[in-house]
Design an enzyme around this catalytic site. Sequence first.
Site: not given
Ligand code: BGC
Length: 377
Positions: A131, A205, A342
Amino acid sequence: MERKSTSLILVGVLAAITAVHAEGKMKIEKSVFGKTKDGHSVDLYTLTNDHGMIVTLTNWGASIVSIQVPDRSGKNADVLLGYDNADGYIGDTAYLGATVGRYGNRIGKGRFKLDGKEYKLAQNNGENHLHGGVAGFNKKLWDAKEVKAADGVAVQMHYVSKDGEEGYPGNLDVTVTFTLDNKNEIKIDYLATTDKATVVNLTNHSYFNLLGDAAGDILGHEIMLSADRFTPVDVGLIPTGELRPVAGTPLDFKQPKAIGARINDKYEQLVFGKGYDHNWIINPTGPAPRLAARLSEPKTGRVMEVLTTEPGIQFYSGNFLDGSIKGKKGKAYQFRNGLCLETQHFPDSPNHPDFPSTTLKPGAKYQTTTIYRFSAK
Ligand code: BGC
């Protein structure tokens, strides 16, 4: 004298009328949400449509803070996990409601090559990059302003990510526009340009719970994913490169199914993900934005559809929520209290030349659209 004051009053009345949008009850209100550590004001934008649907946004992380939508009896409740003030978002570790970038999802070992040059990114998720790094777009204060939209009320957020930020090449100019319309849709338009070749994968998210106010886990929600295949992952959740049919696996949501129906199957992919945490390949049928997912909650009748121009969607069933996050009204978010959908390019695309490309070159435009559409049945 008298004439002057009458015309002044008239001007005032006209200004008040134009502030309330021509669409009727549609409006945007701006208020203070808090302050950053260095004293900058963090704002909250409240968007209301003619049906009383209310969406709040903050310029911290270009985040969606809340979405109030009616159930089948017309009762509004907030279907998003989040925090009551800016401090919550500033301290957040789970990306609640945030715009994620420069690269949403994982990049294996935090490395990739572009035009023959290797780039090293933060390894902030085991040995992998997640991310956008240690301080991704979710940790930035964006510029925000109200903008005109033909079909609703809109707020535009803008951020310039500097060349070298979090290890990524190129100055990336990013604009994310959130529009609420009278079809109870929130449309997110992403736009980015760069001055050097780079990689980009932007997403939102938000954690949804259609029961409202995170009143239970999401296992009873039913989901349909318009996907015949997914990208299987290794134990670190990096795609192996295979594009596997969902048929015959617990990842088959071509027909709507309760999330809890098979989530505890001993299928290796579910063991690796601790539940659902995978990228489904959206069937490329029909004009884009195309329907990628339909989520429905039987008790309240609330339905959310996700439409997108993106080729993939990560369905994450909130497996890392463990009660340690204190959210709105002091509520501790427990295991699977919310789920994310997402829309995205596939994880680790920079290391998979066969996947749809996430490279952005100078002169080109990164442009994607995702719509979250709400109703009740
Ligand atoms: C991921 C997860 C991760 C989470 C974090 C998601 O987009 O796929 O693996 O733990 O984000 O908040």
